[in-house]
Structures are given as C-alpha cells and as structure tokens.
Motif scaffolding. Structure first.
Motif, PDB file in Angstrom:
ATOM      1  N   HIS A 264       0.762  -1.374   0.118  1.00 24.91           N
ATOM      2  CA  HIS A 264      -0.014  -0.025   0.001  1.00 24.91           C
ATOM      3  C   HIS A 264       0.791   1.246  -0.163  1.00 24.91           C
ATOM      4  CE1 HIS A 264      -3.664  -2.209   0.575  1.00 24.91           C
ATOM      5  NE2 HIS A 264      -2.935  -3.066   1.788  1.00 24.91           N
ATOM      6  N   LEU A 265       0.365   2.338  -0.710  1.00 24.91           N
ATOM      7  CA  LEU A 265       0.922   3.549  -0.357  1.00 24.91           C
ATOM      8  C   LEU A 265       0.937   4.310   0.978  1.00 24.91           C
ATOM      9  CD1 LEU A 265       1.767   6.598  -1.262  1.00 24.91           C
ATOM     10  CD2 LEU A 265      -0.769   6.945  -2.290  1.00 24.91           C
ATOM     11  N   ILE A 266       1.952   4.598   1.612  1.00 23.04           N
ATOM     12  CA  ILE A 266       1.658   4.974   2.900  1.00 23.04           C
ATOM     13  C   ILE A 266       1.512   6.473   3.001  1.00 23.04           C
ATOM     14  CG2 ILE A 266       3.041   5.166   4.873  1.00 23.04           C
ATOM     15  CD1 ILE A 266       4.735   2.617   4.254  1.00 23.04           C
ATOM     16  N   ILE A 267       0.345   6.774   3.759  1.00 22.66           N
ATOM     17  CA  ILE A 267       0.064   8.110   4.016  1.00 22.66           C
ATOM     18  C   ILE A 267       0.185   8.482   5.547  1.00 22.66           C
ATOM     19  CG2 ILE A 267      -1.635   9.786   3.766  1.00 22.66           C
ATOM     20  CD1 ILE A 267      -2.853   8.099   1.651  1.00 22.66           C
ATOM     21  N   ASP A 268       1.010   9.130   5.717  1.00 17.52           N
ATOM     22  CA  ASP A 268       1.325   9.431   7.353  1.00 17.52           C
ATOM     23  C   ASP A 268      -0.064  10.492   8.009  1.00 17.52           C
ATOM     24  OD1 ASP A 268       1.806  12.141   6.617  1.00 17.52           O
ATOM     25  OD2 ASP A 268       4.192  11.683   6.909  1.00 17.52           O
ATOM     26  N   ALA A 269       0.001  10.667   9.396  1.00 15.08           N
ATOM     27  CA  ALA A 269      -0.877  11.478   9.783  1.00 15.08           C
ATOM     28  C   ALA A 269      -1.033  12.858   9.186  1.00 15.08           C
ATOM     29  CB  ALA A 269      -0.785  11.360  11.279  1.00 15.08           C
ATOM     30  N   SER A 270       0.156  13.425   8.992  1.00  9.79           N
ATOM     31  CA  SER A 270       0.137  14.845   8.613  1.00  9.79           C
ATOM     32  C   SER A 270      -0.332  15.021   7.247  1.00  9.79           C
ATOM     33  CB  SER A 270       1.609  15.392   8.562  1.00  9.79           C
ATOM     34  OG  SER A 270       2.026  15.541   9.910  1.00  9.79           O
ATOM     35  N   THR A 271      -0.123  14.147   6.316  1.00 12.36           N
ATOM     36  CA  THR A 271      -0.656  14.146   5.178  1.00 12.36           C
ATOM     37  C   THR A 271      -2.096  13.660   4.728  1.00 12.36           C
ATOM     38  OG1 THR A 271       1.563  13.619   3.994  1.00 12.36           O
ATOM     39  CG2 THR A 271      -0.324  13.187   2.808  1.00 12.36           C
ATOM     40  N   LEU A 272      -2.429  12.763   5.597  1.00 11.33           N
ATOM     41  CA  LEU A 272      -3.868  12.313   5.727  1.00 11.33           C
ATOM     42  C   LEU A 272      -4.845  13.664   6.171  1.00 11.33           C
ATOM     43  CD1 LEU A 272      -5.907   9.954   5.275  1.00 11.33           C
ATOM     44  CD2 LEU A 272      -5.579   9.311   7.643  1.00 11.33           C
ATOM     45  N   ARG A 273      -4.221  14.349   7.031  1.00 10.83           N
ATOM     46  CA  ARG A 273      -4.856  15.662   7.568  1.00 10.83           C
ATOM     47  C   ARG A 273      -4.809  16.625   6.653  1.00 10.83           C
ATOM     48  NH1 ARG A 273      -3.147  19.763  11.090  1.00 10.83           N
ATOM     49  NH2 ARG A 273      -4.896  20.531  12.342  1.00 10.83           N
ATOM     50  N   ASN A 274      -3.674  16.847   6.125  1.00 16.69           N
ATOM     51  CA  ASN A 274      -3.259  18.183   5.397  1.00 16.69           C
ATOM     52  C   ASN A 274      -4.010  18.089   4.063  1.00 16.69           C
ATOM     53  OD1 ASN A 274      -1.501  19.477   7.312  1.00 16.69           O
ATOM     54  ND2 ASN A 274       0.084  18.608   6.283  1.00 16.69           N
ATOM     55  N   LEU A 275      -4.352  16.889   3.342  1.00 15.72           N
ATOM     56  CA  LEU A 275      -4.885  16.840   2.107  1.00 15.72           C
ATOM     57  C   LEU A 275      -6.509  16.667   2.186  1.00 15.72           C
ATOM     58  CD1 LEU A 275      -2.278  14.638   0.162  1.00 15.72           C
ATOM     59  CD2 LEU A 275      -2.763  16.924  -0.179  1.00 15.72           C
ATOM     60  N   GLU A 276      -7.025  16.310   3.638  1.00 20.52           N
ATOM     61  CA  GLU A 276      -8.366  16.397   3.906  1.00 20.52           C
ATOM     62  C   GLU A 276      -8.902  15.247   3.242  1.00 20.52           C
ATOM     63  OE1 GLU A 276     -10.041  20.286   5.570  1.00 20.52           O
ATOM     64  OE2 GLU A 276      -9.183  20.793   3.463  1.00 20.52           O
ATOM     65  N   ILE A 277      -8.297  14.133   3.177  1.00 18.78           N
ATOM     66  CA  ILE A 277      -8.559  12.770   2.383  1.00 18.78           C
ATOM     67  C   ILE A 277     -10.141  12.198   2.894  1.00 18.78           C
ATOM     68  CG2 ILE A 277      -8.092  10.502   1.502  1.00 18.78           C
ATOM     69  CD1 ILE A 277      -5.017  11.515   1.874  1.00 18.78           C
ATOM     70  N   THR A 278     -10.138  12.118   4.117  1.00 17.59           N
ATOM     71  CA  THR A 278     -11.447  11.295   4.615  1.00 17.59           C
ATOM     72  C   THR A 278     -12.242  12.099   5.768  1.00 17.59           C
ATOM     73  OG1 THR A 278      -9.983   9.866   5.870  1.00 17.59           O
ATOM     74  CG2 THR A 278     -10.786   8.977   4.082  1.00 17.59           C
ATOM     75  N   ARG A 279     -11.228  13.124   6.158  1.00 15.16           N
ATOM     76  CA  ARG A 279     -11.674  13.912   7.329  1.00 15.16           C
ATOM     77  C   ARG A 279     -11.280  15.561   7.201  1.00 15.16           C
ATOM     78  NH1 ARG A 279     -10.095   9.451   9.863  1.00 15.16           N
ATOM     79  NH2 ARG A 279      -8.005  10.223  10.253  1.00 15.16           N
ATOM     80  N   ASN A 280     -12.160  16.366   7.246  1.00 10.90           N
ATOM     81  CA  ASN A 280     -11.444  17.862   6.952  1.00 10.90           C
ATOM     82  C   ASN A 280     -10.814  18.292   8.318  1.00 10.90           C
ATOM     83  OD1 ASN A 280     -13.565  19.125   8.928  1.00 10.90           O
ATOM     84  ND2 ASN A 280     -15.303  18.507   7.287  1.00 10.90           N
ATOM     85  N   MET A 281      -9.946  19.305   8.156  1.00  9.68           N
ATOM     86  CA  MET A 281      -9.479  20.036   9.183  1.00  9.68           C
ATOM     87  C   MET A 281     -10.236  20.681  10.168  1.00  9.68           C
ATOM     88  SD  MET A 281      -5.726  21.044   7.198  1.00  9.68           S
ATOM     89  CE  MET A 281      -4.994  21.465   8.396  1.00  9.68           C
ATOM     90  N   HIS A 282     -11.605  21.191   9.695  1.00 16.23           N
ATOM     91  CA  HIS A 282     -12.300  21.967  10.509  1.00 16.23           C
ATOM     92  C   HIS A 282     -12.816  21.246  11.822  1.00 16.23           C
ATOM     93  CE1 HIS A 282     -15.324  25.035  11.640  1.00 16.23           C
ATOM     94  NE2 HIS A 282     -16.328  24.072  11.134  1.00 16.23           N
ATOM     95  N   ASP A 283     -13.678  20.125  11.260  1.00 14.77           N
ATOM     96  CA  ASP A 283     -14.157  19.567  12.721  1.00 14.77           C
ATOM     97  C   ASP A 283     -13.811  18.164  12.683  1.00 14.77           C
ATOM     98  OD1 ASP A 283     -15.611  18.700  10.508  1.00 14.77           O
ATOM     99  OD2 ASP A 283     -17.514  19.757  11.430  1.00 14.77           O
TER     100      ASP A 283
END
Length: 863
Positions: A264-283
């Motif tokens: 699998h392509l590894i996505i670290d916590a910062s990237t998952l958060r910064n790119l707002e892939i499945t959860r937005n940064m607002h809430d």
C-alpha cells in the motif's frame, strides 16, 4: 460502627468491587439503578435526578436510575463522554430464587466494544486498538467487533512510534489498550491528546502470557497467526480484553489479517490531515473531503471500504489496473450501473446485523432487514454475470444468494415485528403447530368470555353483569351494588368498588389459569423459536460475512464509476517512470466553485529533468491548491479511480508527504515553526526516490535569512540525496537559482496580470520564476485601509533602495506574457480542433461559443 446493609445492597457492593473502573448499571425491575459515587457521577453527566434509598438499618445511600427500555440512549451519552458501563442483570428466575435473586455482570460496554446502532457511524469503523512492545518491536492489533474485522502489524526501528501513530490516526480508534511498557509513552500520549482526543486509554496486564497464546490459537487457524511473538501477544491481549468485556464467544471475529505496508501507498498522519482525504481539518467531518466527492456508495459496508481504499491506496500496477478495468466497465454500461444502484440501495448493514445475531443482541427486525438485504442478491448476481472484467466477474462467481436463509426468515418472522423479542407477536402463523394451537386457544378465549357473560346474565337475571379482566386481579364478574341481592352463592367476592362488586367463580378461575398459562407459553415459545432461527442463521455467519465483503467491493467500484460518469473523469495510464497530467483539476475545489470555472493545469514530474519543481508566486494565486491537486490525483489513480483531467499517465509512488499550511500545536507547547520543522524532519527521514513530496512555504516561521537557509538546505538534500519527485512552493525567490545549476530542478510560477495598481491571478502554472510576491496587492484584496496600503508601498520602496534591490516593474509571469498567451491560445486551439462542427446543433454551437469566450476572458484577466 460499620453500616449494616440489606442483602440486596450487599450484593451490589460485592459486584461493584469487581468493577471499580466502570459505572455499574444494576437491574432492579424495570430500571437500571446506580448507587453511591456511581449515582452521583451518572446524575451529573446524564442530568437526571439524584435521590436516595434506604440501604439498611438507618442507612440511606445516593441513588439514580434509568428505565431499561431506554437504556441505550443513556449508555450512548456516557460512552461519548469516555465512561465504561458494566451491565448487571438478573440471571435467575425470581420465582425459583431462594432469597435474593442472583445477579451477574453480563457485559461491559466500552467505547471500543459498543454494538448499539446509536453509537456507531454507518460508513465508519469503530476500532479497539492494542499496543504491545518488547525487544524494540512495537506491535499493533485492532478489531472492529461490530463488523468482525481484526488486523495486526509490527513496527521496528528508531521511528517505530511515529509509524504507529500514523496507523492510529488512520484507524481513529475509540479505545486504546496499553499492555506493556511503551518506551516513548509520553510522546504517544501527546499524539493521542492532540490528534485522537476522543480515544479512551486503558492499561491492562496478564501475568501468564501463555493464556494469551492459548486464546489466540483457540480462536484462529494456525496459518493466520502472526510470526512475530510481539504481534502474537498484541493479538492475544486484544482477544482477552474482548472476552472480558463482551463476554461472548466472538465467533464472528474469524479472520486475523496483517496490514502489509509493502502492498500500500503509505500516508502519514500529517498528509492524511493536510490533504483532507477522509476527514476535514475544520471539525474532522466528511464535508469538503475527497471522500465526500467520491462517495456514491449505497451501502454502509461499501462506504467503510471506500474510506479504507482512500487511506491505503495500492502499489501494485496490476491491482490498480484490475480496479480501473472494473470501474471502466460499469462506466461504459450505464444500464447495469443503474440497476446496481437500485439493488444496492435496498441493502441494510447486514455485516453488523450478523454480528448482533452472533452476540445475542439482535431482534426480529434485524432478521427482517437481513432478509430484505439477501433478497436482492439474485438481482445483483444477474447484473454481474454479464460483466467481463476480472473483479466484477469474480464477484459474480463467488457471490452467494443465501436463498435458504431468506426462505427461513420469510416463513418464520412477521413482516413488521415488535422491537422487543420478549413480548411475542413476531412468529408467523403456520410456522409452528404448537404455537398455532396456543394462539387458537387465546383467540377462542374472547368468544368463551362473551358466552360466559351471556350465560351468567340469563342465569342471574342481572342484565348489567359483565365479565372483565385486568393485570392485577385477572378475570372477574362485575355486578353493581343495586343488583347484589341477585348474586348466586357460588360467586366468591374478589374486589369491592365504589358502585360495584367483583367476583370469581371456580369455572372462571380454571379458565383464567388455562388462558394466562397459554399467553405465557406463547411468549416463551415465540422466544424459543426466535432463538432457534437465530442459531440457524449463526451457522452461516462466515459465508454471510464473505458476501458482505463482496457487496462492499462491488459498491465501492460502483461509487467510483458513478463519480467518473458524473464529473467527466478520465482513466489515467499507469507507468513506472513519471507523472504526466494534462489539464488536471482539483477534485474537491472544482465541486465547490459555483460561479466560476476551475482553471486546469499541467504537471510533469520525473527523475530526468523535472524532479524538483520550485513554484513561486503570490499568496491566494493558487500554489497550494495546485500542489494538493497533484497529490490527490496521484492518490486517486492509485486506488484505481478515474481522475479529473484531460489525460494522464501516472507512476505509483510509495509514499505521499505533505507539509502544507501553518498550525500551532498548543496542546504540546509547540509553535508553528516547531510543528513545521517536525513534519519536515519526518519527511527527510522516511522519503525515498519513489515518494512524492509536497512542501509549501518552508522556513516562514523564523527570520528571513534563517528561513531561506533552511528552505534551500531542505531542497538541496531532497535533490542530492533522496531524489524524490517534489513540488516546493516558496516566497524565497532566491531559490530559483537552484535551477541554473541542476538539470532536475525547474522553476514554475503562477501567472499574474497587472493593470495599473490592480492585480489579477490567472491560476495558471507556467514555466519561469516570479520576481515579486504581491503581498501588498493581497493585503489590498483582503480589505486593508487605503492609507495602510499606500504607506506599505512607501516603506517597500525605501527598503528596496536601502538593500539595493532592482525590482522590475513587471513580474516574471507578465514578462513572459507572450509565453502565457501562447499557452492559453494552445489550450483554446486544442478545444476548438477537437470539435466536430458538422454534428453541432445551432443551440449547442452558441452555448459552446459563449463558454469559450468566457474562458478566454478569464485567462487574459477580463473576468
């Protein structure tokens, strides 16, 4: 003198001693009661009345309670606040009890073991995670008991905790169990507090670790057991904790899988958060995420799987191609897609329904939902039988329709059963002969009562006499006081009312015993039959779970095909060398633009002559959007999705790193600059030549020369040592010099058009570097007062004179205006050349001309 408690209170205190860390819900009649400190806590947290109760000789204790039929709502509120609840029930028939009724804790509800629908998110998992560390090996085991998923992974090396934190951020567990000494526990706690604040932590220890190994071998097959002793212990602790809380055999957890990072392509916590892939940064919600754009799933199982795909994209080009082919086939066959949409929309979350059946918390309505879900499987199988691609035809071949279970439930359970399984009225007539006979007796009882009433009126001459029933006194004959002189001596007085007397006769008493016995037998027999039906379904749980996984995969493929069809996405080619995207668009931003057209951009990244792209230009011009866009398009390609572009050819990357935006980590006392440097450090440690790196404005949190030095050193390190494909946005225009001495570094900037003091950002990424930042222009756009803007211009001129800055009147993008216009003209030319004019209707031609004119106006800054 110690208080002298009643036997019931002593029973409560003894059970509470065994569960000091949980709120004890103690069943008394129709209520769950809490006493002492538990009552005070529950009263405060649930905002219910705190009372007291006599608990012995001259002893009163605090008490509060909740009705048993509404207990799930109260438990949900407490679980959401991080509490654990021990449910204590009567485990003995009160009629047969000698002394106080025996009670036991039948289950412990914790954030990680909840099964109530009110506490679960339809398209989200609820993971319980366990960490175990020994000999510099950190192991993670996790399970979602509501779906039966169970997985493990092992982490080694100096950065093992950071990698574990990345996994935890993806899993978002509601509960984390610590089972050994964790070397960097304080860092783990800081991460949990900042990034997963809802996660409840518990520490447990087992003295005899052989118990864990034995438990693991009893539950899973030998071929599924982890080879690592550390992972074996983590998985064993996971099962141990589940048995201690759920108190069931957990046979629905029947697969133990390793999450293999190499696939699998590894996505670290910062990237998952910064790119707002499945959860937005607002809430932390779904709105405004890539998932929100792509999720057209019709089932909860499909929604959960699509989220997993986005958080763990594929690496193997063959696997990517298999998904692409399946998506493409559904895209090319809209009639099949439409039929699947309707069929999938009829399916309930039967993956979780079978869990409730196995655990014992399912009701008859769950069985009806299961029947409805399985009933559409033949239609789904017919749809997939005409498909040709590997994934879709494979689903067709393996998909079971479970017609025997559908027939069983159809014959046994009424279409609209009651919520409770202890009140009867859920088994269909004709399913069981004994039940039918008892029901006939109960129905005939009404006729018998009516006949008795008529008979007694004629015999006594009392026309107002009536035969009735209530739950307290049972059946009775009621006679008004005015007619009491006509009452036969065989009547036995039972109750006196204000204007009447109620009587019983030997005949009526015999009838009452018979009828009430029949009603009780009906309820008990229905529950017994319901349990038998559940057991027959339980025997097929493993096959039904496999069906749920097949439905989830099909639903996820359908969802991506639907997104591609609705949004005009194209299939990216998969290669092993480079990333080439023509007219790429940001998948989320373009959906949010209602009044304007999204400006597409090209991207070329390779290890030959476009390895590091230095992107300069003003704030608000679109640099960050462009870089995020590239990362998201690569990620979409690696889950097999089609992407928003005119065409593309993309090589899979092993990791995507992003350092985007600025945020303080106040909970751990870290400044914006410290957070930035921590994230850059993680990128430098873990990136490889196969990675994609997105860096935005490195070094802005410190002095100009410090920041510039750090930014340049980072770029040089990536260029010379890591050699990863990199997009690097910066305000330090001096970094553009790097392109002069390196063939792999290229300068790009955001096209800008100036008209006097006005600036228009054209949103196009073009070759060449910018020579000024337009910060004052951005401030003007933001609405700063005119006097401040004028004074800023004065100060800027003074500073430039002092430092000998030779500032051109026109920025590089406009100095290269001819190239910019050429770029735009070539785009319009391509669009025009692609038209088949002879097939256009007059109205279509007019609409198209209007669209092209607006595009031209926007590109030259007239809109």
């Amino acid at each position: 003198m110690a208080p002298s408690y009643t036997p019931m209170m002593e029973q409560y205190r003894e059970i509470k001693k065994q569960h000091p860390n949980e709120l004890l819900f103690f069943r008394l009649g129709d209520f769950y009661e809490m006493f002492f400190e538990d009552a005070e806590v529950a009263s405060r947290e649930l905002e219910i009345t705190l009372t007291s109760r006599e608990a012995g000789l001259n002893v009163r204790v605090p008490m509060c309670g909740v009705p048993y039929h509404a207990v799930d709502n109260y438990i949900a509120r407490l679980i959401n606040k991080g509490f654990k609840i021990a449910i204590c029930e009567q485990v003995e028939d009160p009629k047969q009890a000698k002394g106080i009724v025996r009670r036991e804790v039948i289950k412990i509800v914790t954030p990680g073991t909840v099964l109530s629908e009110t506490l679960l998110t339809d398209k989200g998992n609820n993971f319980l995670a366990v960490l175990y560390e020994e000999d510099a090996t950190l192991s993670l085991a996790a399970a979602d008991i509501s779906t039966g998923e169970c997985l493990w992974e092992v982490f080694t090396g100096a950065y093992r905790l950071a990698t574990v934190c990345d996994y935890l951020f993806r899993l978002m567990p509601s509960e984390l169990i610590i089972t050994s000494r964790i070397e960097e526990l304080s860092n783990l706690n800081d991460f949990i507090a900042q990034r997963i604040p809802h996660c409840v932590q518990t520490t447990i220890r087992v003295d005899d670790l052989n118990i864990l190994a034995q438990l693991l071998r009893q539950h899973f097959g030998a071929d599924e057991l982890p080879a690592s002793h550390s992972a074996e212990m983590a998985s064993g602790y996971l099962l141990y904790y589940l048995h201690q809380t759920v108190k069931n055999d957990l046979s629905h957890i029947n697969r133990l899988s390793q999450f293999n990072a190499n696939e699998h392509l590894i996505i670290d916590a910062s990237t998952l958060r910064n790119l707002e892939i499945t959860r937005n940064m607002h809430d932390g919600g779904k709105k405004g995420t890539l998932l929100s754009v792509l999720d057209f799933t019709k089932t909860a199982m499909g929604g959960r799987l699509l989220k997993k795909w986005l958080e763990a994209p594929l690496l193997n080009p063959l696997h990517i191609d298999n998904r692409q082919s399946a998506i493409g086939e559904l895209l090319d066959k809209p009639s099949i897609r439409h039929e699947l949409q309707e069929a999938l929309g009829e399916i309930y979350d039967f993956e979780r329904i079978v869990t409730r059946i196995e655990i014992g918390s399912a009701n008859a309505r769950d069985l009806i939902s299961l029947k409805a879900s399985l009933s559409v499987l033949p239609q789904i199988k017919r749809c997939t039988q005409v498909t040709e691609t590997k994934l879709l035809s494979g689903i067709s071949q393996t998909l079971q329709t479970h017609t025997d279970i559908v027939t069983l439930i159809e014959n046994a359970i009424v279409d609209n059963p009651p919520l409770s399984v202890r009140e009867g009225a859920m088994i269909k007539p004709g399913y069981d002969l004994e039940l039918d006979e008892l029901r006939t007796m109960a129905r005939n009882s009404k006729e018998w009562v009516q006949n008795l009433e008529t008979q007694e009126r004629e015999k006594t001459g009392i026309r107002s006499l009536k035969v009735g029933y209530n739950k307290v006194f049972g059946y009775y004959i009621e006679v008004t006081h005015a007619n009491s002189g006509s009452v036969p001596p065989t009547y036995i007085r039972k109750q006196t009312l204000a204007n009447a007397e109620r009587y019983i006769t030997p005949e009526l008493k015999e009838f009452e015993t018979k009828i009430l016995g029949a009603q009780e037998k009906i309820v008990n027999l229905e529950y017994h039959l319901f349990t038998q039906i559940k057991d027959r379904v339980k025997a097929h749980i493993k096959e039904i779970q496999q069906t749920a996984r097949s439905v989830a995969e099909l639903d996820s493929i359908y969802s991506l095909a639907e997104a591609a069809g609705r949004y005009g996405y194209v299939k990216p080619q998969i290669n092993t060398r480079e990333i080439v995207i023509k007219d790429g668009r940001h998948p989320v931003v373009e959906r949010l633009l209602l009044q304007e057209m999204f400006v597409p951009n090209d991207t070329v990244l390779n290890h030959k002559d476009n390895e590091v792209l230095i992107i300069t230009g003003p704030n608000m011009a679109g640099k960050s959007t462009y870089m995020r866009q590239v990362a998201l398009l690569v990620l979409m390609a690696q889950i097999g999705s089609f992407i928003p572009a005119r065409e593309a050819s993309i090589c899979p990357v092993d990791r995507i790193f992003t350092r985007v935006g600025a945020s303080d980590d106040l909970a751990t006392g870290q400044s914006t600059f410290m957070v930035e440097m921590n994230e850059v450090a993680q990128i430098i440690k873990h990136a490889t030549t196969k990675s994609l790196i997105i860096l935005d404005e490195i070094g802005r949190g410190t002095s100009t020369f410090d920041g510039m030095s750090i930014a340049r050193a980072v770029v040089e390190h990536i260029k010379d040592r890591i050699k990863a494909m990199t997009l690097f946005a910066t305000h330090y225009h001096e970094l553009t010099e790097l392109a002069e001495n390196s063939p792999v570094v290229k300068n790009y900037s955001v096209a800008v058009k100036e008209r006097g003091n006005e600036v228009v950002f054209l949103r196009r990424i073009i070759p060449g570097g910018a020579d000024k930042s337009y910060g004052i222009h951005v401030a003007q756009l933001a609405g700063l007062p005119k006097k401040i803007i004028e004074r800023a211009h004065e100060l800027l001129s003074e500073l430039e004179e002092q430092h000998g800055v030779n500032r051109l009147d026109s920025p590089a993008p406009i100095a290269a205006a001819t190239g910019t216009q050429s770029l735009f003209q070539s785009t319009l030319a391509e669009d025009l050349l692609a038209l088949d004019i002879m097939t256009l209707t007059p109205l279509e031609a007019l609409n198209l001309l209007y669209k092209l004119q607006n595009q031209a106006k926007q590109e030259v800054g007239q809109l």
